[in-house]
Write a protein that holds these residues in place. Sequence first.
Motif, PDB file in Angstrom:
ATOM      1  N   ASP A 216      49.110  42.959  37.789  1.00  0.00           N
ATOM      2  CA  ASP A 216      49.765  43.393  36.555  1.00  0.00           C
ATOM      3  C   ASP A 216      49.382  44.840  36.251  1.00  0.00           C
ATOM      4  OD1 ASP A 216      50.754  43.804  34.016  1.00  0.00           O
ATOM      5  OD2 ASP A 216      49.165  42.658  33.038  1.00  0.00           O
ATOM      6  N   PHE A 217      50.373  45.732  36.337  1.00  0.00           N
ATOM      7  CA  PHE A 217      50.142  47.146  36.064  1.00  0.00           C
ATOM      8  C   PHE A 217      50.824  47.607  34.773  1.00  0.00           C
ATOM      9  CE2 PHE A 217      49.993  47.183  40.896  1.00  0.00           C
ATOM     10  CZ  PHE A 217      48.603  47.161  40.946  1.00  0.00           C
ATOM     11  N   VAL A 218      51.325  46.668  33.968  1.00  0.00           N
ATOM     12  CA  VAL A 218      52.038  47.055  32.740  1.00  0.00           C
ATOM     13  C   VAL A 218      51.516  46.370  31.480  1.00  0.00           C
ATOM     14  CG1 VAL A 218      54.161  47.704  33.908  1.00  0.00           C
ATOM     15  CG2 VAL A 218      53.834  45.335  33.197  1.00  0.00           C
ATOM     16  N   GLY A 219      50.999  45.160  31.567  1.00  0.00           N
ATOM     17  CA  GLY A 219      50.551  44.417  30.403  1.00  0.00           C
ATOM     18  C   GLY A 219      51.684  43.655  29.736  1.00  0.00           C
ATOM     19  N   GLY A 220      51.326  42.679  28.911  1.00  0.00           N
ATOM     20  CA  GLY A 220      52.309  41.911  28.161  1.00  0.00           C
ATOM     21  C   GLY A 220      53.082  40.897  28.974  1.00  0.00           C
ATOM     22  N   VAL A 221      52.571  40.528  30.139  1.00  0.00           N
ATOM     23  CA  VAL A 221      53.317  39.632  31.031  1.00  0.00           C
ATOM     24  C   VAL A 221      52.510  38.406  31.430  1.00  0.00           C
ATOM     25  CG1 VAL A 221      54.855  41.416  31.951  1.00  0.00           C
ATOM     26  CG2 VAL A 221      52.586  41.072  32.990  1.00  0.00           C
ATOM     27  N   ARG A 226      51.275  33.291  34.469  1.00  0.00           N
ATOM     28  CA  ARG A 226      50.792  31.915  34.504  1.00  0.00           C
ATOM     29  C   ARG A 226      51.889  30.953  34.956  1.00  0.00           C
ATOM     30  NH1 ARG A 226      47.266  31.370  28.962  1.00  0.00           N
ATOM     31  NH2 ARG A 226      46.499  29.480  29.959  1.00  0.00           N
ATOM     32  N   ALA A 227      53.143  31.268  34.623  1.00  0.00           N
ATOM     33  CA  ALA A 227      54.242  30.376  34.961  1.00  0.00           C
ATOM     34  C   ALA A 227      54.591  30.402  36.444  1.00  0.00           C
ATOM     35  CB  ALA A 227      55.477  30.742  34.142  1.00  0.00           C
ATOM     36  N   VAL A 228      54.335  31.535  37.119  1.00  0.00           N
ATOM     37  CA  VAL A 228      54.752  31.649  38.522  1.00  0.00           C
ATOM     38  C   VAL A 228      53.581  31.590  39.495  1.00  0.00           C
ATOM     39  CG1 VAL A 228      56.760  33.014  37.859  1.00  0.00           C
ATOM     40  CG2 VAL A 228      54.657  34.189  38.568  1.00  0.00           C
ATOM     41  N   LEU A 229      52.343  31.559  38.991  1.00  0.00           N
ATOM     42  CA  LEU A 229      51.176  31.557  39.872  1.00  0.00           C
ATOM     43  C   LEU A 229      50.973  30.183  40.480  1.00  0.00           C
ATOM     44  CD1 LEU A 229      48.939  33.642  40.669  1.00  0.00           C
ATOM     45  CD2 LEU A 229      47.499  32.566  38.924  1.00  0.00           C
ATOM     46  N   ALA A 230      50.879  30.149  41.792  1.00  0.00           N
ATOM     47  CA  ALA A 230      50.644  28.886  42.492  1.00  0.00           C
ATOM     48  C   ALA A 230      49.230  28.380  42.199  1.00  0.00           C
ATOM     49  CB  ALA A 230      50.838  29.088  43.993  1.00  0.00           C
ATOM     50  N   GLU A 231      49.021  27.102  42.394  1.00  0.00           N
ATOM     51  CA  GLU A 231      47.696  26.526  42.197  1.00  0.00           C
ATOM     52  C   GLU A 231      46.692  27.234  43.118  1.00  0.00           C
ATOM     53  OE1 GLU A 231      45.401  22.177  42.297  1.00  0.00           O
ATOM     54  OE2 GLU A 231      47.566  22.309  42.674  1.00  0.00           O
ATOM     55  N   GLY A 232      45.575  27.650  42.547  1.00  0.00           N
ATOM     56  CA  GLY A 232      44.577  28.373  43.321  1.00  0.00           C
ATOM     57  C   GLY A 232      44.859  29.854  43.461  1.00  0.00           C
ATOM     58  N   GLY A 233      45.941  30.330  42.835  1.00  0.00           N
ATOM     59  CA  GLY A 233      46.291  31.743  42.922  1.00  0.00           C
ATOM     60  C   GLY A 233      45.334  32.630  42.129  1.00  0.00           C
ATOM     61  N   ARG A 234      45.406  33.939  42.395  1.00  0.00           N
ATOM     62  CA  ARG A 234      44.505  34.900  41.761  1.00  0.00           C
ATOM     63  C   ARG A 234      45.341  35.958  41.048  1.00  0.00           C
ATOM     64  NH1 ARG A 234      45.126  34.211  47.103  1.00  0.00           N
ATOM     65  NH2 ARG A 234      44.387  36.286  47.754  1.00  0.00           N
ATOM     66  N   HIS A 235      44.814  36.454  39.929  1.00  0.00           N
ATOM     67  CA  HIS A 235      45.563  37.491  39.229  1.00  0.00           C
ATOM     68  C   HIS A 235      44.615  38.441  38.512  1.00  0.00           C
ATOM     69  CE1 HIS A 235      45.417  35.736  34.991  1.00  0.00           C
ATOM     70  NE2 HIS A 235      45.052  34.693  35.708  1.00  0.00           N
ATOM     71  N   ALA A 236      45.102  39.660  38.287  1.00  0.00           N
ATOM     72  CA  ALA A 236      44.316  40.682  37.605  1.00  0.00           C
ATOM     73  C   ALA A 236      45.254  41.639  36.905  1.00  0.00           C
ATOM     74  CB  ALA A 236      43.432  41.440  38.604  1.00  0.00           C
ATOM     75  N   GLY A 247      41.579  33.035  33.436  1.00  0.00           N
ATOM     76  CA  GLY A 247      41.105  32.977  34.809  1.00  0.00           C
ATOM     77  C   GLY A 247      41.389  34.213  35.631  1.00  0.00           C
ATOM     78  N   GLY A 248      41.804  35.298  34.987  1.00  0.00           N
ATOM     79  CA  GLY A 248      42.105  36.522  35.717  1.00  0.00           C
ATOM     80  C   GLY A 248      41.004  37.554  35.600  1.00  0.00           C
ATOM     81  N   GLN A 249      41.216  38.676  36.247  1.00  0.00           N
ATOM     82  CA  GLN A 249      40.278  39.796  36.191  1.00  0.00           C
ATOM     83  C   GLN A 249      40.933  40.955  35.437  1.00  0.00           C
ATOM     84  OE1 GLN A 249      38.158  40.920  39.823  1.00  0.00           O
ATOM     85  NE2 GLN A 249      38.917  39.074  40.834  1.00  0.00           N
ATOM     86  N   TRP A 250      40.140  41.619  34.616  1.00  0.00           N
ATOM     87  CA  TRP A 250      40.576  42.831  33.932  1.00  0.00           C
ATOM     88  C   TRP A 250      39.771  43.978  34.524  1.00  0.00           C
ATOM     89  CZ3 TRP A 250      38.532  44.827  28.669  1.00  0.00           C
ATOM     90  CH2 TRP A 250      39.311  45.912  28.244  1.00  0.00           C
ATOM     91  N   MET A 251      40.450  44.979  35.039  1.00  0.00           N
ATOM     92  CA  MET A 251      39.721  46.019  35.753  1.00  0.00           C
ATOM     93  C   MET A 251      40.242  47.400  35.421  1.00  0.00           C
ATOM     94  SD  MET A 251      41.200  46.161  39.623  1.00  0.00           S
ATOM     95  CE  MET A 251      40.731  47.893  39.647  1.00  0.00           C
ATOM     96  N   TRP A 252      39.387  48.374  35.702  1.00  0.00           N
ATOM     97  CA  TRP A 252      39.746  49.779  35.616  1.00  0.00           C
ATOM     98  C   TRP A 252      39.228  50.429  36.888  1.00  0.00           C
ATOM     99  CZ3 TRP A 252      37.821  54.324  32.187  1.00  0.00           C
ATOM    100  CH2 TRP A 252      38.888  55.199  31.939  1.00  0.00           C
ATOM    101  N   VAL A 253      39.892  51.460  37.328  1.00  0.00           N
ATOM    102  CA  VAL A 253      39.562  52.070  38.606  1.00  0.00           C
ATOM    103  C   VAL A 253      38.215  52.778  38.550  1.00  0.00           C
ATOM    104  CG1 VAL A 253      40.850  54.146  37.965  1.00  0.00           C
ATOM    105  CG2 VAL A 253      40.443  53.650  40.382  1.00  0.00           C
TER     106      VAL A 253
END
Length: 305
Positions: A216-221, A226-236, A247-253
């Motif tokens: 996610d590079f925009v926010g608000g989504v 959550r609706a399209v992530l497969a079981e065991g999927g990863r997101h940030a 269950g996701g990661q929030w990061m900055w470069v």
Amino acid sequence: MRAMAYGAYGGTEVLAETRLPVPKVAPGEVLVRVRCAAVNPVDWKIMSGGLDALMDTVFPVVPGWDVSGTVERVGIDAPEFAVGDPVMGYARKDWVHGGTFAEFVSVPVRCLAAKPVSLDWRQAAGLPLAGLTAYQLLTRLGTGRGDTVLVHGAAGGVGSLGVQIAAALGARVIGTASPRNHDRLRGLGCEPVAYGDGLTERVRAVAPEGVTVVADFVGGVLDVTRAVLAEGGRHASIADHTVLGAGGQWMWVRPDSADLAALGRLADEGRLEVTVAETFPLAELAAAFALSQQGHTAGKIVIEV
């Protein structure tokens, strides 16, 4: 040296061309003669005081974190580089003061890598911050062969590099963007889908079993993620801290010379291109910031020093 600087927080009206001393070169740093420096939204957000709670500021501030140029002088204990080396860097230090919109900038070696041969000075300046943001997010999620990656904001400066990096890592890539950008994204190895109402259904139509990675590079989504992530999927996300509660990661470069070198290799292998949308001279930095604030450029905005 010539530099663009500001002495207080504000809008583009606080920027002025000025003369400042050439920066000192601390141990573990090199002095870079700036050829080009790229504009990023964080530059004018810092100028407005938007990061005052996170980073100490020493006025006057020369903004800018992205740079390409040649090594002018090598500090103590900086054996990685020699005078004359062409380099690129994400020149973020631990406080806000001496940035890249100037003739010279001192840069810690941890922030630098060799300039890719295949990129010109403008493209090399546009790669570090956006490229590292995409690369670090995707690699922290363990993206690789067998993954289906959904990139939110695939046509943006970070997203378009993220699409290419995910494809280079061996993943299948789906990207959200307005229809006018779909042909360009297909050329980068992406399956584009239009954002907006019905996005979940459109992603599910091309990935019925769900996606395994969401960038996610925009926010608000988050709801879509959550609706399209497969079981065991990863997101940030780089734009939405609420992913931490899902269950996701929030990061900055962060500056990382090894990661930057990896991006350079991808560019020289022909697997990563950097699009430059507009170029301005140093004295017109305020106009470049104003263009960046509009948020509609399809590529990097670069200052030639």
